[in-house]
Design a protein around this motif. Structure first.
Motif, PDB file in Angstrom:
ATOM      1  N   ALA A   1      33.814  57.698  61.309  1.00 21.50           N
ATOM      2  CA  ALA A   1      34.896  58.651  61.562  1.00 21.50           C
ATOM      3  C   ALA A   1      36.197  57.918  61.878  1.00 21.50           C
ATOM      4  O   ALA A   1      37.290  58.387  61.543  1.00 21.50           O
ATOM      5  CB  ALA A   1      34.518  59.584  62.711  1.00 21.50           C
ATOM      6  N   GLY A   2      36.075  56.745  62.510  1.00 19.14           N
ATOM      7  CA  GLY A   2      37.266  55.950  62.800  1.00 19.14           C
ATOM      8  C   GLY A   2      37.931  55.447  61.531  1.00 19.14           C
ATOM      9  O   GLY A   2      39.165  55.433  61.428  1.00 19.14           O
ATOM     10  N   TRP A   3      37.116  55.043  60.548  1.00 20.00           N
ATOM     11  CA  TRP A   3      37.708  54.593  59.277  1.00 20.00           C
ATOM     12  C   TRP A   3      38.384  55.765  58.569  1.00 20.00           C
ATOM     13  O   TRP A   3      39.432  55.586  57.951  1.00 20.00           O
ATOM     14  CB  TRP A   3      36.629  53.988  58.377  1.00 20.00           C
ATOM     15  CG  TRP A   3      35.745  52.954  59.015  1.00 20.00           C
ATOM     16  CD1 TRP A   3      34.415  52.753  58.794  1.00 20.00           C
ATOM     17  CD2 TRP A   3      36.117  51.950  59.985  1.00 20.00           C
ATOM     18  NE1 TRP A   3      33.932  51.724  59.551  1.00 20.00           N
ATOM     19  CE2 TRP A   3      34.950  51.205  60.296  1.00 20.00           C
ATOM     20  CE3 TRP A   3      37.303  51.623  60.628  1.00 20.00           C
ATOM     21  CZ2 TRP A   3      34.953  50.153  61.210  1.00 20.00           C
ATOM     22  CZ3 TRP A   3      37.303  50.578  61.547  1.00 20.00           C
ATOM     23  CH2 TRP A   3      36.151  49.862  61.831  1.00 20.00           C
ATOM     24  N   VAL A   4      37.813  56.948  58.680  1.00 21.35           N
ATOM     25  CA  VAL A   4      38.446  58.143  58.096  1.00 21.35           C
ATOM     26  C   VAL A   4      39.814  58.357  58.719  1.00 21.35           C
ATOM     27  O   VAL A   4      40.819  58.574  58.013  1.00 21.35           O
ATOM     28  CB  VAL A   4      37.568  59.396  58.325  1.00 21.35           C
ATOM     29  CG1 VAL A   4      38.341  60.653  57.921  1.00 21.35           C
ATOM     30  CG2 VAL A   4      36.271  59.293  57.538  1.00 21.35           C
ATOM     31  N   SER A   5      39.882  58.292  60.028  1.00 19.26           N
ATOM     32  CA  SER A   5      41.146  58.512  60.731  1.00 19.26           C
ATOM     33  C   SER A   5      42.206  57.500  60.306  1.00 19.26           C
ATOM     34  O   SER A   5      43.368  57.854  60.072  1.00 19.26           O
ATOM     35  CB  SER A   5      40.909  58.439  62.243  1.00 19.26           C
ATOM     36  OG  SER A   5      42.116  58.611  62.955  1.00 19.26           O
ATOM     37  N   ASP A   6      41.814  56.231  60.190  1.00 17.89           N
ATOM     38  CA  ASP A   6      42.779  55.193  59.818  1.00 17.89           C
ATOM     39  C   ASP A   6      43.341  55.426  58.423  1.00 17.89           C
ATOM     40  O   ASP A   6      44.539  55.250  58.178  1.00 17.89           O
ATOM     41  CB  ASP A   6      42.121  53.816  59.881  1.00 17.89           C
ATOM     42  CG  ASP A   6      41.907  53.342  61.314  1.00 17.89           C
ATOM     43  OD1 ASP A   6      42.416  54.018  62.228  1.00 17.89           O
ATOM     44  OD2 ASP A   6      41.236  52.332  61.511  1.00 17.89           O
ATOM     45  N   VAL A   7      42.488  55.818  57.492  1.00 15.78           N
ATOM     46  CA  VAL A   7      42.939  56.012  56.114  1.00 15.78           C
ATOM     47  C   VAL A   7      43.798  57.266  55.983  1.00 15.78           C
ATOM     48  O   VAL A   7      44.848  57.263  55.338  1.00 15.78           O
ATOM     49  CB  VAL A   7      41.726  56.081  55.163  1.00 15.78           C
ATOM     50  CG1 VAL A   7      42.140  56.605  53.785  1.00 15.78           C
ATOM     51  CG2 VAL A   7      41.094  54.705  55.027  1.00 15.78           C
ATOM     52  N   VAL A   8      43.361  58.340  56.624  1.00 14.30           N
ATOM     53  CA  VAL A   8      44.064  59.618  56.486  1.00 14.30           C
ATOM     54  C   VAL A   8      45.350  59.654  57.311  1.00 14.30           C
ATOM     55  O   VAL A   8      46.396  60.106  56.836  1.00 14.30           O
ATOM     56  CB  VAL A   8      43.129  60.779  56.891  1.00 14.30           C
ATOM     57  CG1 VAL A   8      43.912  62.103  56.922  1.00 14.30           C
ATOM     58  CG2 VAL A   8      41.959  60.877  55.926  1.00 14.30           C
TER      59      VAL A   8
END
Length: 393
Positions: free
Chosen positions: A111-118
């Motif tokens: 979920a952290g990688w999702v946040s960084d990309v989005v």
């Protein structure tokens, strides 16, 4: 007097023997069973990492990784800053944006990688998520996009069982955070274009250093695509449109800890002594099976993973299922504290963002005999805390 009576009652009931090593933390994880500080006496302390001795040791760490994990000869392996997080961020910031991305998450780090990309990179991305204990169906993912995912959910105890759904003729890149999978699970290198992990998980190494593994397809992307955003120095993998080859030969971007490097080299030697990757995987499987069998024998505890095929053999996550438990979070915390207080198990509470329960590290550096002893203590702690909370109510 009441507390003295309770302590006496507990002492009379608890198991006679404790795990020889009660360190079941999911990161940093237990050191190798043979570990001694004396083993680090050959570390290149006080020497430049750019001197021949430093370069040789860093190169040995890279090639030892290739040997044990069976990484193809044409894949690049680099030691990078900031542990697995640094390696994942370096990959995303350097490679994403050339085409649409698909962000896959079933636990907090994904979920952290999702946040960084989005939110940070703000690129065109489809987000596919599953709840704790479940996993996204990889057969429904478009691998003509760049796909970012964790192989093993460290905070959910759910792993990808295999890479069968990843097509060989994909147009996009696969970027895989494998930090609690590498050295314990069979990673299909032909299905992975970027793979990252840290030393502090299955190998029980020290923190702060990450590994970045690139397939030829990933290298091609790096040399043909320039992101629209500026890259910090520690993220830069190319110069003048060409890969900085030195990064993948031990010429690190910033100064590494030569003590931590030596520690990793010692762990690699230990891995060879137990049979390499197959031996490491077998140790983790054996450890996890002790916990799984324990759950099968008791109706008050269960694996968080819904599908047995997706159960992690490293970060085994458990949930309490007894209907008499009124406050699951408080109960799990009390059980973990009880085990810690009695030096039976350290740091096994569920991750802060995960459902209430326990998380027991079963990676290769753990001894099965210690896991067996832990299960006896776990049963005792459950019964003790339940009695205490019932009495208090």
């Amino acid at each position: 007097m009441a507390n003295d009576h309770l302590a006496s009652r507990e002492s009379a009931r608890h198991p006679e023997t404790r795990p020889a090593n009660p360190r079941f933390s999911s990161g940093p994880c237990a050191k190798i069973p043979t570990f001694s500080l004396d083993q680090l006496s050959d570390a290149a302390l006080g020497r430049s990492h750019r001197a021949a001795i430093g370069k040789d040791k860093l190169k040995a760490a890279i090639e030892g990784t290739r040997e044990i994990l069976g990484i193809p000869a044409d894949y690049k392996i680099g030691i990078v800053p900031a542990s697995d997080t640094g390696a994942v961020e370096m990959a995303m910031w350097s490679l994403l944006g050339a085409r649409k991305a698909t962000m896959v998450a079933w636990e907090s780090f994904g979920a952290g990688w999702v946040s960084d990309v989005v939110k940070q990179l703000k690129i065109d991305a489809e987000v596919r998520e599953a709840g704790y204990g479940e996993i996204v169906d990889f057969t429904t993912i478009d691998f003509d996009t760049d796909v970012v995912f964790t192989w093993n959910g460290t905070t959910s105890g759910v792993r990808l069982p295999n890479g069968d759904a990843i097509p060989a003729d994909r147009a996009g890149l696969t970027i895989c955070d494998a930090t609690s999978a590498a050295f314990a699970q069979d990673l299909p290198w032909d299905k992975l274009d970027v793979t990252t992990f840290s030393w502090q998980k299955v190998m029980g190494g020290e923190a702060a250093h990450g590994m970045l593994i690139l397939s030829p397809r990933a290298v091609e992307r790096l040399e043909s695509y320039t992101p629209a955003w500026p890259l910090p120095k520690i993220f830069r993998l190319t110069k003048g449109g060409k890969l900085i080859e030195g990064v993948f030969k031990g010429e690190t971007i910033n100064t590494p800890s030569m003590l931590a490097v030596e520690d990793y080299l010692v762990a690699l030697d230990w891995a060879r002594s137990v049979g390499g990757l197959k031996g490491l995987m077998a140790r983790a499987d054996t450890n996890a099976m002790v916990i799984w069998d324990f759950c099968d024998r008791h109706d008050w505890i269960d694996n968080l993973a819904v599908d047995p095929a997706t159960r992690s053999n490293t970060s085994v996550c458990l949930k309490f299922t007894d209907e008499r438990i009124k406050d699951g979070a408080a109960f799990a915390k009390a059980v973990a504290k009880k085990l810690d207080d009695y030096n039976a198990a350290y740091d096994i509470g569920a991750y802060r963002d995960a459902p209430a329960g326990l998380r027991i590290w079963c990676g290769a550096t753990i001894e099965a005999a210690d896991v067996e002893k832990l299960t006896l203590w776990l049963k005792w702690a459950f019964e003790t805390v339940l009695a205490e909370q019932t009495e208090a109510a």
